[in-house]
Design a protein around this motif. Sequence first.
Motif, PDB file in Angstrom:
ATOM      1  N   HIS A 139     -43.854 -69.231  64.302  1.00  0.00           N
ATOM      2  CA  HIS A 139     -44.904 -70.199  64.595  1.00  0.00           C
ATOM      3  C   HIS A 139     -46.135 -69.478  65.125  1.00  0.00           C
ATOM      4  O   HIS A 139     -46.064 -68.328  65.560  1.00  0.00           O
ATOM      5  N   ILE A 164     -48.896 -80.887  70.143  1.00  0.00           N
ATOM      6  CA  ILE A 164     -47.647 -80.899  70.896  1.00  0.00           C
ATOM      7  C   ILE A 164     -47.796 -81.632  72.228  1.00  0.00           C
ATOM      8  O   ILE A 164     -47.078 -82.572  72.511  1.00  0.00           O
ATOM      9  N   LYS A 217     -48.345 -74.398  64.624  1.00  0.00           N
ATOM     10  CA  LYS A 217     -48.078 -74.394  63.184  1.00  0.00           C
ATOM     11  C   LYS A 217     -46.817 -73.582  62.961  1.00  0.00           C
ATOM     12  O   LYS A 217     -46.727 -72.424  63.369  1.00  0.00           O
ATOM     13  N   ARG A 276     -55.708 -79.309  63.065  1.00  0.00           N
ATOM     14  CA  ARG A 276     -54.937 -80.347  62.365  1.00  0.00           C
ATOM     15  C   ARG A 276     -55.040 -80.179  60.848  1.00  0.00           C
ATOM     16  O   ARG A 276     -54.044 -80.289  60.129  1.00  0.00           O
ATOM     17  N   LYS A 327     -49.663 -78.990  64.401  1.00  0.00           N
ATOM     18  CA  LYS A 327     -49.264 -80.268  64.983  1.00  0.00           C
ATOM     19  C   LYS A 327     -49.583 -80.281  66.478  1.00  0.00           C
ATOM     20  O   LYS A 327     -49.334 -79.291  67.182  1.00  0.00           O
ATOM     21  N   PHE A 359     -51.345 -76.901  70.269  1.00  0.00           N
ATOM     22  CA  PHE A 359     -50.994 -77.160  68.877  1.00  0.00           C
ATOM     23  C   PHE A 359     -50.093 -76.034  68.380  1.00  0.00           C
ATOM     24  O   PHE A 359     -50.217 -74.897  68.834  1.00  0.00           O
TER      25      PHE A 359
END
Length: 214
Positions: free
Chosen positions: A161, A185, A206, A178, A183, A204
């Motif tokens: 990630h 969190i 990914k 985005r 996403k 965030f």
Amino acid sequence: MNSLLNINSKGPFELNLPKKTTEKFHLSALKLTDIPQIVSILGPTNINSIDIHENTTSLPNPYTLSDAEWFVNKCIIEYTKTLQCNIWAIRNSNEEFIGCIGIHQINEKYTTEDDQDKNLFNGSYEIGYYISSEYRGLGIVGSAVNFVCNEIAFKELHLNHVIGMAFVNNEQSHNVLRRSGFKFIKLIKNALKKDDKMRDAYLFIKEREVNKIQ
């Protein structure tokens, strides 16, 4: 988790942009000739750089010629010493520096009392970026974020990630993350120190798509 030491990814890497412009943009390693343009974008005479400074913690403000010289020379030394690249200039079709993007390992950067957050940050990599105001709205940063995450972080580094952090009022960065597959969190209170004040930030993430990335 792999280190960056086996990477030799200086570019150039052409960016795949939405069809908002016919101009080509790419990523490549920093070079000495970038110094004047970096100062032009980030220096105190450019009022359009105010929001860049408001939304980043790593850039000195006011930003001087010495700051740009130190930064570029540091990057060049790291490129030469480690034979790897984790900071790239965003360039237009004239090879002109218009912004910057990088991926860095998090080292005690964020303030949190939550053990889950501490475990998440430990050893993780974070993406950061900025671009000159005149090149916003074209999808350039989003394309750069996608490339660095998908082609460098996931394929080369085999990271699971990548983290993106943005101050709560930085809506432009929220949208970039985005649109690039990050996403939201959670909100982390008092996550970062900026101008001697603790500020809240959004976290965030990914994640690598294991079934698509070898």
